[in-house]
Design an enzyme around this catalytic site. Structure first.
Site, PDB file in Angstrom:
ATOM      1  N   LEU A  11       0.706  -1.139   0.153  1.00 19.21           N
ATOM      2  CA  LEU A  11       0.007   0.004  -0.054  1.00 19.21           C
ATOM      3  C   LEU A  11       0.797   1.161  -0.129  1.00 19.21           C
ATOM      4  O   LEU A  11       1.973   1.502   0.966  1.00 19.21           O
ATOM      5  CB  LEU A  11      -0.871   0.163   1.325  1.00 19.21           C
ATOM      6  CG  LEU A  11      -1.778   0.878   1.300  1.00 19.21           C
ATOM      7  CD1 LEU A  11      -3.147   0.654   2.153  1.00 19.21           C
ATOM      8  CD2 LEU A  11      -1.411   2.250   2.155  1.00 19.21           C
ATOM      9  N   SER A  16      -1.029  10.474  -6.205  1.00 18.28           N
ATOM     10  CA  SER A  16      -1.489  11.167  -7.124  1.00 18.28           C
ATOM     11  C   SER A  16      -0.394  11.953  -8.025  1.00 18.28           C
ATOM     12  O   SER A  16      -0.987  12.287  -9.277  1.00 18.28           O
ATOM     13  CB  SER A  16      -2.577  12.119  -6.769  1.00 18.28           C
ATOM     14  OG  SER A  16      -1.921  13.194  -6.028  1.00 18.28           O
ATOM     15  N   GLY A  18       3.994  13.118  -8.197  1.00 21.72           N
ATOM     16  CA  GLY A  18       5.534  12.798  -7.606  1.00 21.72           C
ATOM     17  C   GLY A  18       6.025  11.464  -7.459  1.00 21.72           C
ATOM     18  O   GLY A  18       5.865  10.575  -7.991  1.00 21.72           O
ATOM     19  N   ILE A  19       6.807  11.494  -6.270  1.00 23.08           N
ATOM     20  CA  ILE A  19       7.380  10.458  -5.509  1.00 23.08           C
ATOM     21  C   ILE A  19       6.512   9.227  -5.416  1.00 23.08           C
ATOM     22  O   ILE A  19       6.674   7.963  -5.985  1.00 23.08           O
ATOM     23  CB  ILE A  19       8.189  10.541  -4.358  1.00 23.08           C
ATOM     24  CG1 ILE A  19       9.230  11.833  -4.576  1.00 23.08           C
ATOM     25  CG2 ILE A  19       8.762   9.258  -3.840  1.00 23.08           C
ATOM     26  CD1 ILE A  19       9.949  11.929  -3.361  1.00 23.08           C
ATOM     27  N   GLY A  20       5.231   9.602  -4.942  1.00 25.14           N
ATOM     28  CA  GLY A  20       4.211   8.432  -4.559  1.00 25.14           C
ATOM     29  C   GLY A  20       3.760   7.641  -5.944  1.00 25.14           C
ATOM     30  O   GLY A  20       3.601   6.334  -6.143  1.00 25.14           O
ATOM     31  N   SER A 144      12.881  12.972   4.649  1.00 21.45           N
ATOM     32  CA  SER A 144      13.285  14.198   3.662  1.00 21.45           C
ATOM     33  C   SER A 144      14.726  14.396   4.364  1.00 21.45           C
ATOM     34  O   SER A 144      14.849  14.150   5.582  1.00 21.45           O
ATOM     35  CB  SER A 144      12.416  15.238   3.936  1.00 21.45           C
ATOM     36  OG  SER A 144      13.130  16.438   3.490  1.00 21.45           O
ATOM     37  N   TYR A 157       7.557  21.995   8.653  1.00 22.70           N
ATOM     38  CA  TYR A 157       7.786  20.900   7.809  1.00 22.70           C
ATOM     39  C   TYR A 157       8.998  20.157   8.395  1.00 22.70           C
ATOM     40  O   TYR A 157       8.749  18.834   8.622  1.00 22.70           O
ATOM     41  CB  TYR A 157       7.872  21.437   6.519  1.00 22.70           C
ATOM     42  CG  TYR A 157       8.266  20.217   5.504  1.00 22.70           C
ATOM     43  CD1 TYR A 157       7.451  19.371   4.926  1.00 22.70           C
ATOM     44  CD2 TYR A 157       9.631  19.976   5.232  1.00 22.70           C
ATOM     45  CE1 TYR A 157       7.715  18.360   4.204  1.00 22.70           C
ATOM     46  CE2 TYR A 157       9.815  18.728   4.384  1.00 22.70           C
ATOM     47  CZ  TYR A 157       8.849  17.963   3.619  1.00 22.70           C
ATOM     48  OH  TYR A 157       9.147  17.018   3.084  1.00 22.70           O
TER      49      TYR A 157
END
Length: 284
Positions: A11, A16, A18-20, A144, A157
């Site tokens: 999973l 939607s 970029g990296i994912g 990150s 962040y």
């Protein structure tokens, strides 16, 4: 036990773009059954197109999941088990950038950044752990270089990513006692994501920064320059798939030479093995 006809299931959150998105397609190319999740499945077009182009659309199953909504997480995991019978890995990728400084923002802004970037990771990991124990699976979390080095105008962040790193570093030796591997992946600059991910009008933000205007302008100029040599999402996703498929994945991995050089002054133990060897002995 899986067979050639029952691929392992992973999973991935936040797919939607970029990296994912890149990690979901690359994992499918590596033979995994991918459950690609996002808050709004109406935005799945680019992912479906990329999967079709790679010839792996049959291995990419799009589902809705909102990492800040516990009911959404539970419903998604229930559907994963109903459709695929098992869960072998989770890739915590969903997150959101935030640029600003605390005097000009609010504590609510910080809480919002922590909610999606940290508590979302905690909630998904907690819900997945019983299934990962059953499969002796893996938790892979996209952190990150900002989880190692605090950066100007990225206070909320970086605080969230620091929290992710501490959470996963603490969880890893405990999870290992029940057969679950934990890895954090630390990208640096990734092409096309900076301005889009923070969702702000940079010139307007600089103009409104008051006494911080010059510092913010300098920060933005430096950051945009670094993105000229940024990795592609596909390049940043490659170590995620390596962590999925390795016999013994490292605890910590940076996604580029640039990222390794960036964290090196702060992080002598770059792959996390020294800390894991130390703390692993405390629970065995």
């Amino acid at each position: 036990m899986t067979t050639p006809h029952t691929p392992r299931t992973v999973l991935v959150t936040g797919t939607s773009s970029g990296i994912g998105l890149a990690a979901a397609v690359a994992a499918a190319e590596a033979g995994w059954q991918v459950v690609a999740t996002m808050r709004d499945t109406a935005k799945a077009g680019p992912l479906r197109d990329a999967a079709a182009k790679a010839g792996v659309e049959g291995l990419v199953d799009v589902m809705r999941l909102d990492v800040v909504d516990a009911a959404s997480i539970d419903a998604c995991l229930e559907e994963v088990l109903a459709r695929h019978g098992r869960l072998d890995a989770v890739v915590n990728n969903a997150g959101a950038g935030q640029v600003g400084t605390i005097e000009q923002g609010t504590v609510e802004d910080v809480r919002a950044a922590m909610e999606v970037n940290f508590f979302g990771v905690v909630q998904v990991t907690r819900a997945a752990m019983p299934h990962l124990r059953a499969s002796r699976g893996r938790v892979i979390t996209v952190s990150s270089v900002g989880g190692i080095v605090g950066q100007p105008f990225n206070e909320a962040y970086c605080a969230a990513k620091f929290a992710v790193e501490g959470f996963m570093e603490s969880l890893a030796p405990v999870a290992a006692t029940v057969g679950v591997d934990v890895t954090v992946v630390e990208p640096g600059a990734v092409a096309s994501e900076f301005v889009a991910s923070i969702g702000v009008d940079v010139p307007a933000m600089v103009a409104a920064a008051g006494p911080y205007g010059d510092a913010l302008q300098a920060y933005v100029a430096r950051t945009m320059q670094s993105f000229e040599a940024a990795q592609t999402p596909a390049e940043a996703a490659r170590p995620i798939v390596d962590a999925l498929t390795a016999d013994r994945p490292p605890f910590r991995v940076q996604t580029s030479d640039w990222a390794r050089a960036f964290v090196a002054p702060k992080l002598a133990d770059q792959d996390g093995s020294a800390v894991q060897a130390l703390t692993g002995g405390w629970v065995r």
